[in-house]
Design a protein around this motif. Sequence first.
Motif, short mmCIF file in Angstrom:
data_model
loop_
_atom_site.label_atom_id
_atom_site.label_comp_id
_atom_site.label_asym_id
_atom_site.label_seq_id
_atom_site.Cartn_x
_atom_site.Cartn_y
_atom_site.Cartn_z
N SER A 95 0.83 -1.20 0.00
CA SER A 95 0.00 0.00 0.00
C SER A 95 0.86 1.25 0.00
O SER A 95 2.01 1.24 0.46
CB SER A 95 -0.91 0.04 1.25
OG SER A 95 -1.74 -1.09 1.33
N LEU A 116 -10.82 11.17 0.04
CA LEU A 116 -11.69 10.45 -0.89
C LEU A 116 -11.67 11.09 -2.27
O LEU A 116 -11.65 10.40 -3.29
CB LEU A 116 -13.11 10.39 -0.34
CG LEU A 116 -13.30 9.54 0.92
CD1 LEU A 116 -14.74 9.61 1.40
CD2 LEU A 116 -12.89 8.09 0.66
N GLY A 127 -8.69 10.00 -4.18
CA GLY A 127 -8.60 8.61 -4.59
C GLY A 127 -8.03 7.67 -3.56
O GLY A 127 -7.63 6.54 -3.88
N ALA A 128 -7.99 8.11 -2.29
CA ALA A 128 -7.47 7.26 -1.23
C ALA A 128 -8.45 6.14 -0.89
O ALA A 128 -9.65 6.22 -1.18
CB ALA A 128 -7.18 8.09 0.02
N ASN A 129 -7.93 5.08 -0.24
CA ASN A 129 -8.76 3.94 0.14
C ASN A 129 -9.31 4.04 1.55
O ASN A 129 -10.43 3.61 1.83
CB ASN A 129 -7.95 2.64 0.03
CG ASN A 129 -7.54 2.33 -1.39
OD1 ASN A 129 -8.21 2.71 -2.34
ND2 ASN A 129 -6.42 1.64 -1.54
N ASP A 130 -8.48 4.57 2.47
CA ASP A 130 -8.88 4.54 3.87
C ASP A 130 -8.08 5.57 4.66
O ASP A 130 -7.04 6.05 4.20
CB ASP A 130 -8.62 3.14 4.46
CG ASP A 130 -9.36 2.90 5.76
OD1 ASP A 130 -10.20 3.75 6.14
OD2 ASP A 130 -9.09 1.87 6.41
N THR A 168 -4.29 5.73 3.31
CA THR A 168 -3.79 4.64 2.49
C THR A 168 -4.38 4.69 1.08
O THR A 168 -5.49 5.18 0.86
CB THR A 168 -4.11 3.28 3.12
OG1 THR A 168 -5.53 3.07 3.12
CG2 THR A 168 -3.59 3.22 4.56
N CYS A 169 -3.60 4.15 0.13
CA CYS A 169 -4.03 4.13 -1.27
C CYS A 169 -3.24 3.04 -1.98
O CYS A 169 -2.35 2.41 -1.40
CB CYS A 169 -3.77 5.49 -1.92
SG CYS A 169 -2.03 5.99 -1.97
N ALA A 170 -3.55 2.84 -3.25
CA ALA A 170 -2.76 1.91 -4.06
C ALA A 170 -1.36 2.50 -4.24
O ALA A 170 -1.22 3.72 -4.36
CB ALA A 170 -3.42 1.71 -5.42
N ASP A 176 -0.84 5.00 -6.90
CA ASP A 176 -1.57 6.26 -6.75
C ASP A 176 -0.93 7.20 -5.74
O ASP A 176 -1.41 8.32 -5.53
CB ASP A 176 -3.02 5.99 -6.32
CG ASP A 176 -3.83 5.28 -7.38
OD1 ASP A 176 -3.43 5.33 -8.56
OD2 ASP A 176 -4.85 4.66 -7.03
#
Length: 251
Positions: free
Chosen positions: A137, A156, A159-162, A173-175, A178
């Motif tokens: 991550s 958000l 493009g973040a995940n959490d 966190t993100c890919a 990204d």
Amino acid sequence: MSGHSKWATIKHRKGAADARRGKLFARLIRQVEVAARNGGGDLDANPTLRTMYQKARDNSVPLDTIERAIKRGTGELEGVAYESFTYEGYAPAGVAVYVEVLTDNRNRTSSAIRALFKVHGGSLAEPGAVAWQFRRSGVVSVPRSVDEDDLMLAALDAGANDIIDEGEVWRVTCAPSDLPEVAGALEAAGVGIEGTETTMLPTQAVPVASPERARAVLRLVGELDDHDDVQGVYSNFDIPDEILQSLAASV
């Protein structure tokens, strides 16, 4: 996120600043060199190199040092041929451990890593045995003073995940691919960031409530992290904060 990231913060703070800084510089320079060797020296065409370059700059590695590392990677300057590989194993209490290595002597490093696991009560495992318990991550660290709702909205949109509350900081966190875009979008939205990294986050945590077992786990993780050829150590222990703090001075 498990207690591993909290322990890393405590260990960094209690360690000798110059020694930790020197080791971090050496790791980052080696990672820049390998990224350039694997994908070329063009930052725009090599996203891995771009990420490593930015991480080195964020940690105040001198620009000329980074540029020499890139040239060694591309062959413009003479350099050492590093080999990248991983180890998987278990610390005491069944804690999963994933170790990333860059070395110019695989036999030397293999012997050292095996010895560290054995001496500290751990055991090595076959490839794939623990890797499934982690996911790679991108992580952006944001000061805890930032309002959670404002950060959530900006993250958000970026493009973040959490978003994870780590007590003293927020971890966005993100890919991994990204990470530059998410960090840039947060800054553009007026959110100050403390740093970025690509890491392995555990998908499940192993509780370690015994101080004795916690001490054994932390000794193994700490010794692995201090090895010159180790680039990253990731584990899924979840040790209560009060035990982490009490062991900080002795591990």
